[in-house]
Design a protein around this motif. Structure first.
Motif, PDB file in Angstrom:
ATOM      1  N   LEU A   1      -6.411   6.012  11.303  1.00  0.00           N
ATOM      2  CA  LEU A   1      -7.338   5.885  12.429  1.00  0.00           C
ATOM      3  C   LEU A   1      -8.027   4.524  12.407  1.00  0.00           C
ATOM      4  N   LEU A   2      -8.471   4.098  11.244  1.00  0.00           N
ATOM      5  CA  LEU A   2      -9.113   2.784  11.129  1.00  0.00           C
ATOM      6  C   LEU A   2      -8.150   1.663  11.500  1.00  0.00           C
TER       7      LEU A   2
ATOM      8  N   ASP B   1      -6.631  -1.475   2.095  1.00  0.00           N
ATOM      9  CA  ASP B   1      -5.718  -1.666   3.212  1.00  0.00           C
ATOM     10  C   ASP B   1      -6.133  -2.910   3.996  1.00  0.00           C
ATOM     11  N   ASP B   2      -5.144  -3.620   4.510  1.00  0.00           N
ATOM     12  CA  ASP B   2      -5.389  -4.878   5.235  1.00  0.00           C
ATOM     13  C   ASP B   2      -5.591  -4.694   6.733  1.00  0.00           C
ATOM     14  N   GLY B   3      -5.439  -3.494   7.245  1.00  0.00           N
ATOM     15  CA  GLY B   3      -5.585  -3.285   8.683  1.00  0.00           C
ATOM     16  C   GLY B   3      -4.255  -3.376   9.381  1.00  0.00           C
TER      17      GLY B   3
ATOM     18  N   MET C   1       0.840  -1.179   0.000  1.00  0.00           N
ATOM     19  CA  MET C   1       0.000   0.000   0.000  1.00  0.00           C
ATOM     20  C   MET C   1       0.883   1.239   0.000  1.00  0.00           C
ATOM     21  N   GLN C   2       0.525   2.209  -0.792  1.00  0.00           N
ATOM     22  CA  GLN C   2       1.287   3.445  -0.819  1.00  0.00           C
ATOM     23  C   GLN C   2       0.936   4.323   0.381  1.00  0.00           C
ATOM     24  N   ASP C   3       1.890   5.155   0.757  1.00  0.00           N
ATOM     25  CA  ASP C   3       1.658   6.059   1.887  1.00  0.00           C
ATOM     26  C   ASP C   3       0.716   7.168   1.442  1.00  0.00           C
TER      27      ASP C   3
ATOM     28  N   LEU D   1     -14.486  -0.721   5.574  1.00  0.00           N
ATOM     29  CA  LEU D   1     -13.931   0.595   5.223  1.00  0.00           C
ATOM     30  C   LEU D   1     -12.472   0.492   4.792  1.00  0.00           C
ATOM     31  N   LEU D   2     -11.709  -0.365   5.466  1.00  0.00           N
ATOM     32  CA  LEU D   2     -10.311  -0.552   5.063  1.00  0.00           C
ATOM     33  C   LEU D   2     -10.233  -1.157   3.662  1.00  0.00           C
TER      34      LEU D   2
END
Length: 149
Positions: free
Chosen positions: A14-15, A68-70, A1-3, A62-63
């Motif tokens: 936050l998530l 995103d994988d969390g 994942m990119q920043d 939402l992730l």
């Protein structure tokens, strides 16, 4: 994942912190629930775990939207928590001890999540709402189990 930066980045951060916190909380409950003798106390823990799992599903959804994988909890924090739990339970594994351990965990969760809410001010309203609900669940459990301290 990119920043990611800005609002989207704050939302994901936050998530991810909520995801890690939920995993930590559920793990802590799982570590002690079988040792709880009082039925009302055990039911409070089961209910709280269920609420955590429902929020986790919302967070995962939402992730996924953000690709995103969390986040897993910090391994050092998990290890230290397990050592503390095991030592206290070996010494005196009654419901008072369990209530004390869970209260400490709830208080740490409320503190951390509140800090992240302040840190990630640009996070979207959905993620901020989920974080607020998680803080409320943790705070309520800490209050509800005071009777078992």
């Amino acid at each position: 994942m990119q920043d990611k930066t800005g609002a989207d980045g704050d939302t994901v951060k936050l998530l991810k912190e909520c995801d890690a916190g939920i995993k930590m909380g559920v793990s802590a409950i799982d570590d002690v629930i079988d040792d709880v003798k009082n039925v009302d106390f055990r039911n409070l823990l089961h209910n709280c775990k269920s609420q955590h799992e429902k929020l986790k599903n919302e967070i995962n959804s939402l992730l996924d939207e953000h690709n995103d994988d969390g986040k897993d909890p910090n391994p050092m924090a998990v290890g230290m928590s397990k050592v503390k739990t095991n030592m206290k339970m070996a010494f005196d594994g009654n419901d008072n001890t369990i209530a004390d351990l869970i209260t400490d965990g709830c208080n740490m969760g409320v503190k951390s999540l509140s800090r992240y809410l302040n840190q990630y001010k640009s996070a979207d309203s959905k993620s901020r709402d989920i974080t607020g609900r998680l803080v409320h669940i943790e705070d309520r459990l800490a209050r509800d189990i005071r009777q078992f301290l």
